[in-house]
Scaffold this motif. Structure first.
Motif, short mmCIF file in Angstrom:
data_model
loop_
_atom_site.label_atom_id
_atom_site.label_comp_id
_atom_site.label_asym_id
_atom_site.label_seq_id
_atom_site.Cartn_x
_atom_site.Cartn_y
_atom_site.Cartn_z
N GLU A 151 8.39 -7.98 16.80
CA GLU A 151 9.37 -8.04 15.60
C GLU A 151 8.50 -8.55 14.40
OE1 GLU A 151 13.27 -10.43 13.81
OE2 GLU A 151 12.76 -10.72 15.96
N THR A 152 7.92 -9.97 14.49
CA THR A 152 7.03 -10.32 13.65
C THR A 152 5.80 -9.40 13.42
OG1 THR A 152 7.75 -12.52 14.12
CG2 THR A 152 5.78 -12.49 12.90
N ALA A 153 5.40 -9.02 14.30
CA ALA A 153 4.07 -7.97 14.29
C ALA A 153 3.95 -6.93 13.32
CB ALA A 153 3.36 -7.96 15.48
N VAL A 154 5.26 -6.41 13.53
CA VAL A 154 5.53 -5.09 12.93
C VAL A 154 6.00 -5.23 11.20
CG1 VAL A 154 7.11 -2.98 12.51
CG2 VAL A 154 6.03 -3.84 14.74
N ASN A 155 6.60 -6.34 11.22
CA ASN A 155 7.11 -6.73 9.90
C ASN A 155 5.90 -7.21 9.19
OD1 ASN A 155 9.79 -6.24 10.27
ND2 ASN A 155 10.28 -8.45 10.65
N ALA A 156 5.07 -8.01 9.57
CA ALA A 156 3.77 -8.50 8.84
C ALA A 156 2.76 -7.12 8.53
CB ALA A 156 2.92 -9.28 9.75
N LYS A 157 2.64 -6.27 9.34
CA LYS A 157 1.85 -4.98 9.39
C LYS A 157 2.25 -4.28 8.17
CE LYS A 157 -1.29 -1.88 10.45
NZ LYS A 157 -2.85 -2.22 10.28
N LEU A 158 3.78 -3.89 8.16
CA LEU A 158 4.43 -3.16 7.15
C LEU A 158 3.97 -3.93 5.58
CD1 LEU A 158 7.66 -1.80 8.59
CD2 LEU A 158 5.73 -0.50 8.07
N ALA A 159 4.14 -5.35 5.64
CA ALA A 159 3.89 -6.03 4.67
C ALA A 159 2.35 -5.95 3.95
CB ALA A 159 4.27 -7.35 4.68
N ALA A 160 1.66 -5.92 4.95
CA ALA A 160 0.08 -5.90 4.87
C ALA A 160 -0.26 -4.46 4.21
CB ALA A 160 -0.74 -6.17 5.80
N LEU A 161 0.40 -3.46 4.74
CA LEU A 161 0.12 -2.27 4.33
C LEU A 161 0.58 -1.86 2.96
CD1 LEU A 161 1.03 -0.07 7.38
CD2 LEU A 161 -1.20 -0.25 6.56
N LEU A 162 1.67 -2.40 2.67
CA LEU A 162 2.43 -2.27 1.27
C LEU A 162 1.34 -3.16 0.03
CD1 LEU A 162 4.76 -1.33 -0.77
CD2 LEU A 162 5.71 -3.41 -0.08
N ARG A 163 1.03 -4.13 0.68
CA ARG A 163 -0.07 -4.85 -0.32
C ARG A 163 -1.39 -3.80 -0.57
NH1 ARG A 163 1.36 -9.52 2.77
NH2 ARG A 163 -0.49 -9.34 4.01
N GLU A 164 -1.61 -3.20 0.53
CA GLU A 164 -2.88 -2.47 0.46
C GLU A 164 -2.71 -1.33 -0.62
OE1 GLU A 164 -4.84 -3.56 4.87
OE2 GLU A 164 -3.65 -1.62 4.46
N PHE A 165 -1.57 -0.75 -0.36
CA PHE A 165 -1.32 0.43 -1.04
C PHE A 165 -1.05 0.07 -2.48
CE2 PHE A 165 1.96 3.52 -2.82
CZ PHE A 165 0.99 4.60 -2.62
N GLU A 166 -0.55 -1.00 -2.84
CA GLU A 166 -0.37 -1.47 -4.50
C GLU A 166 -1.73 -1.66 -4.80
OE1 GLU A 166 2.33 -1.07 -6.04
OE2 GLU A 166 3.53 -0.46 -4.52
N ALA A 167 -2.54 -2.30 -4.10
CA ALA A 167 -3.94 -2.74 -4.62
C ALA A 167 -4.65 -1.26 -4.87
CB ALA A 167 -4.65 -3.35 -3.55
N LEU A 168 -4.49 -0.44 -3.99
CA LEU A 168 -5.12 1.10 -3.99
C LEU A 168 -4.70 1.65 -5.38
CD1 LEU A 168 -6.78 3.41 -2.65
CD2 LEU A 168 -4.84 4.20 -1.67
N ARG A 169 -3.50 1.45 -5.63
CA ARG A 169 -2.89 2.10 -7.02
C ARG A 169 -3.48 1.49 -8.05
NH1 ARG A 169 2.02 4.51 -8.00
NH2 ARG A 169 2.93 3.63 -5.93
N GLU A 170 -3.49 0.22 -8.08
CA GLU A 170 -4.29 -0.77 -9.26
C GLU A 170 -5.42 -0.49 -9.38
OE1 GLU A 170 -4.56 -5.56 -10.36
OE2 GLU A 170 -3.20 -4.87 -8.90
N GLN A 171 -6.40 -0.29 -8.53
CA GLN A 171 -7.74 0.03 -8.22
C GLN A 171 -8.44 1.17 -8.69
OE1 GLN A 171 -8.37 -1.43 -3.98
NE2 GLN A 171 -8.58 -3.52 -4.81
N THR A 172 -7.28 2.27 -8.52
CA THR A 172 -7.83 3.65 -8.90
C THR A 172 -7.20 4.32 -10.03
OG1 THR A 172 -6.31 4.43 -7.14
CG2 THR A 172 -8.32 4.04 -6.28
N ALA A 173 -6.31 3.44 -10.75
CA ALA A 173 -5.48 3.89 -11.77
C ALA A 173 -6.25 4.62 -12.81
CB ALA A 173 -4.49 2.78 -12.34
N THR A 174 -7.54 4.02 -13.00
CA THR A 174 -8.45 4.53 -14.22
C THR A 174 -9.49 5.60 -13.89
OG1 THR A 174 -10.08 2.59 -14.08
CG2 THR A 174 -8.12 2.38 -15.47
N ILE A 175 -9.41 5.83 -12.37
CA ILE A 175 -10.28 7.12 -11.94
C ILE A 175 -9.31 8.35 -12.05
CG2 ILE A 175 -11.45 7.99 -9.87
CD1 ILE A 175 -11.53 5.35 -8.66
#
Length: 484
Positions: A151-175
Motif C-alpha cells: 500500500e505505502t510502496a505503490v503510493n510512494a512510487k506513483l508520487a515519485a513518478l509524478l514528480r519525475e514527470f513534472e520535472a521532465l516537463r519543466e526541464q524540456t519545455a524550452t527544447i
C-alpha cells in the motif's frame, strides 16, 4: 502518446534483421496471465552431456545499458539535448528517456521528424501497452492492497513518478522538438511515463561487467521457481540463454528462468506483476518512522545510512526480523546518544554527526544493535526494541483487519482484473499470516526479557523515582506500555 503498435508476428523478421538467433525455440502466446513466452520446438535433453543446448543468442549491440545510452547520445543530437536537460541522474532515468525517445520516434502523430531510429524503436512498438505491475493498476484495484506492505510502496512510487514527470516537463519545455512533439498538443501523458518505468522495472536484469540492462527477446522468458534455463554473458559480449544441466524438455515445453530467489511476494508483485505461489520466501518489509514527539527523530533519520525498513521473514518455520534503524531509533540522550554539527577550521559546518558513548559512529549507523550489546542495559534496550517491533506489527495488522470490508466491496466489481484480484488476495492472506506469527513471536521474546534481572532492576528503579503524591496505579503493564 499514440503508438503505432507492431504485432508479435513481426518479431521473427525483427530478430533475423538484428542477428537474434532462436535455437530449437520460439516465442508463443501462452494465454492467460502469462502472455508471451519461449517454448521448445523439439524435444531437448541436457542429461549426461557437456554440450548444453543453447536456446537463444542476443548480440551485444542490442543490450540496452549505460554504455548503449551514452553511445546513442553521441549519434542522435535530439536525444543528446534531452539527456543534457533531463538525464544524468541515474541509469534508470537515462534508460527511461531512451525508451520515451523510441516511443516518440515510432509515433505516427509526432509533429516533426525527430531522433534516429534504432532496433529498439521497432521493438518498443511490440511491447505491451499494459504491464500488470501495481503502479498500472486502476484506483479500484489498488484498494485491494490496503493494509499490505505494498500500500505505502505503490503510493510512494506513483508520487515519485509524478514528480519525475513534472520535472521532465519543466526541464524540456524550452527544447523545440520536445515542445512540438510532447507538450504543445499534450501528446505525452503521465501514463506514458508510468509505462516506460513499468517496462524497465519488469524487464531489466543484471549482467556481469555490464550491470543493469534490458535485453530484447530474453525479456520475454517467464519466471519459474524451478527454472529449466539460465542466461549468461558470453565471451563475444552478447547474451545466451542455455538449458540447465540434467533437464529433459518435451516439444512445446515452456522455457523458464529464475527472476531471483531472494525476492518477497510483495517485491515480485511490485516489480513483475505476479506472485510465485510456489516460492518458499515468506517475508515482508514495512516502513518505520521516528516518533513524532522524539526531539532527535529527524536527526536519527538524517544520519541513518539507508531506508528505515523493518524486514520480517520466515526461516525454517521460525520468525526472524531485521531492522538496523530500530536500534538507533530506541536510544535517547540519557542513554548516551548525541548529535553534533562539527565546525571546520574555515568556520563552515560539516555534516551532522552521531555519537554513542562519546565515540563518533556516523559511519556505522547500521551497527547499533551490536554497539549496544555490550552495554550494561543491553536487555533494557532489547526490550525497547521488541516493544517498538510489536507496536509496528500491531498497527499493520489493524490496517489489514480494518480494510477488509472496503476490499470486499471492490473485489468482485467488473473493473478489477481477475489476476490482479487473485494476486492481491494471496498477498493479503500471506502477509496477515506472517504478521500474526511475528506478533506472537515478539510477545514471547518480550515475556522472556521481562524476567531479566537487568530489566527487573531497571523497572524497580523507575518505581522508586515516582513522586510520593502519585496514584499507585503504575503497574508493570503500564510501565511496559510506556517503555519505548
Amino acid at each position: 502518446m499514440h503508438r503505432e503498435k507492431l504485432l508479435i508476428t513481426a518479431l521473427p523478421a525483427w530478430c533475423k534483421l538484428n542477428d537474434v538467433n532462436f535455437l530449437d525455440s520460439r516465442v508463443e502466446d501462452l494465454g492467460g496471465s502469462k502472455g508471451f513466452g519461449l517454448v521448445t520446438e523439439r524435444a531437448l535433453n541436457s542429461k549426461g552431456t557437456f554440450d548444453i543446448p543453447t536456446l537463444l543468442t542476443v548480440p551485444r549491440d542490442l543490450i540496452l545499458c549505460a554504455e548503449a545510452v551514452e553511445e546513442h547520445g553521441k549519434a542522435d543530437q535530439h536525444f543528446r539535448r534531452l539527456l543534457d536537460a533531463a538525464g544524468g541522474k541515474s541509469l534508470r532515468g537515462d534508460v527511461l528517456l531512451f525508451l520515451l525517445m523510441q516511443m516518440t520516434i515510432g509515433s505516427p502523430n509526432r509533429s516533426q521528424n525527430v531522433g534516429l531510429s534504432t532496433a529498439w524503436t521497432a521493438y518498443a512498438n511490440m511491447l505491451a501497452d499494459v504491464v500488470p505491475v501495481p503502479s498500472m493498476w486502476s484506483e479500484e484495484e489498488r484498494i485491494l492492497l490496503l493494509g499490505t506492505s505494498l500500500e505505502t510502496a505503490v503510493n510512494a512510487k506513483l508520487a515519485a513518478l509524478l514528480r519525475e514527470f513534472e520535472a521532465l516537463r519543466e526541464q524540456t519545455a524550452t527544447i523545440s522538438w520536445c515542445k512540438k512533439c510532447w507538450w504543445d498538443n499534450e501528446a505525452l501523458q503521465f501514463e506514458d511515463w508510468i509505462l516506460v518505468d513499468a517496462w524497465y522495472r519488469s524487464r531489466c536484469l543484471e549482467l556481469p561487467g555490464i550491470g543493469e540492462c534490458m535485453v530484447p527477446v530474453l525479456d520475454m522468458v517467464n519466471h519459474s521457481s524451478q527454472p529449466n534455463a539460465y542466461f549468461e554473458h558470453t565471451s563475444s559480449n552478447g547474451v545466451s540463454l542455455l538449458m540447465r544441466p540434467n533437464m529433459v524438455l518435451e516439444v512445446d515445453s515452456e522455457i523458464t528462468i529464475s527472476y531471483g530467489t531472494s525476492k518477497s511476494e510483495a517485491e515480485m508483485l511490485f516489480s513483475y506483476g505476479f506472485i510465485d505461489e510456489q516460492s518458499t520466501n515468506k517475508s515482508l518489509a514495512l516502513t518505520l518512522e521516528p516518533f513524532p514527539d522524539d526531539p532527535l527523530g529527524k536527526a536519527k533519520k538524517a544520519v541513518f545510512a539507508g531506508p528505515p525498513l523493518l524486514r520480517i521473514y520466515v526461516d525454517q518455520d521460525e520468525i526472524k526480523w531485521e531492522c538496523p534503524f530500530l536500534f538507533l531509533m530506541l536510544l535517547n540522550e540519557e542513554d548516551g546518544l548525541e548529535f553534533r554539527m562539527l565546525q571546520q577550521t574555515d568556520g563552515s559546518r560539516s555534516q551532522l554527526k552521531v555519537f554513542w558513548q562519546g565515540s563518533d559512529k556516523s559511519d556505522a549507523t547500521e551497527t547499533f544493535e551490536s554497539l549496544i550489546s555490550s552495554h550494561p542495559l543491553s536487555d533494557v534496550f532489547k526490550l525497547r526494541a521488541i516493544a517498538l517491533l510489536q507496536d509496528r506489527i500491531r498497527r499493520q495488522l489493524e490496517r489489514l483487519y480494518e480494510s477488509e470490508d472496503e476490499v470486499d466491496l471492490v473485489a468482485d466489481i467488473p473493473f478489477v482484473g481477475p489476476d490482479r484480484r487473485s494476486n492481491a488476495m494471496f498477498l493479503r492472506k500471506s502477509e496477515k499470516s506472517t504478521l500474526e506469527k511475528a506478533f506472537a513471536a515478539a510477545d514471547k521474546q518480550k515475556n522472556s526479557l521481562l524476567e531479566s534481572e537487568v530489566v527487573l532492576r531497571y523497572l524497580g528503579s523507575m518505581e522508586d523515582e515516582e513522586e510520593p503524591g502519585d496514584e499507585e496505579t503504575n503497574s508493570s503493564d503500564e510501565l511496559q506500555e510506556d517503555f519505548s
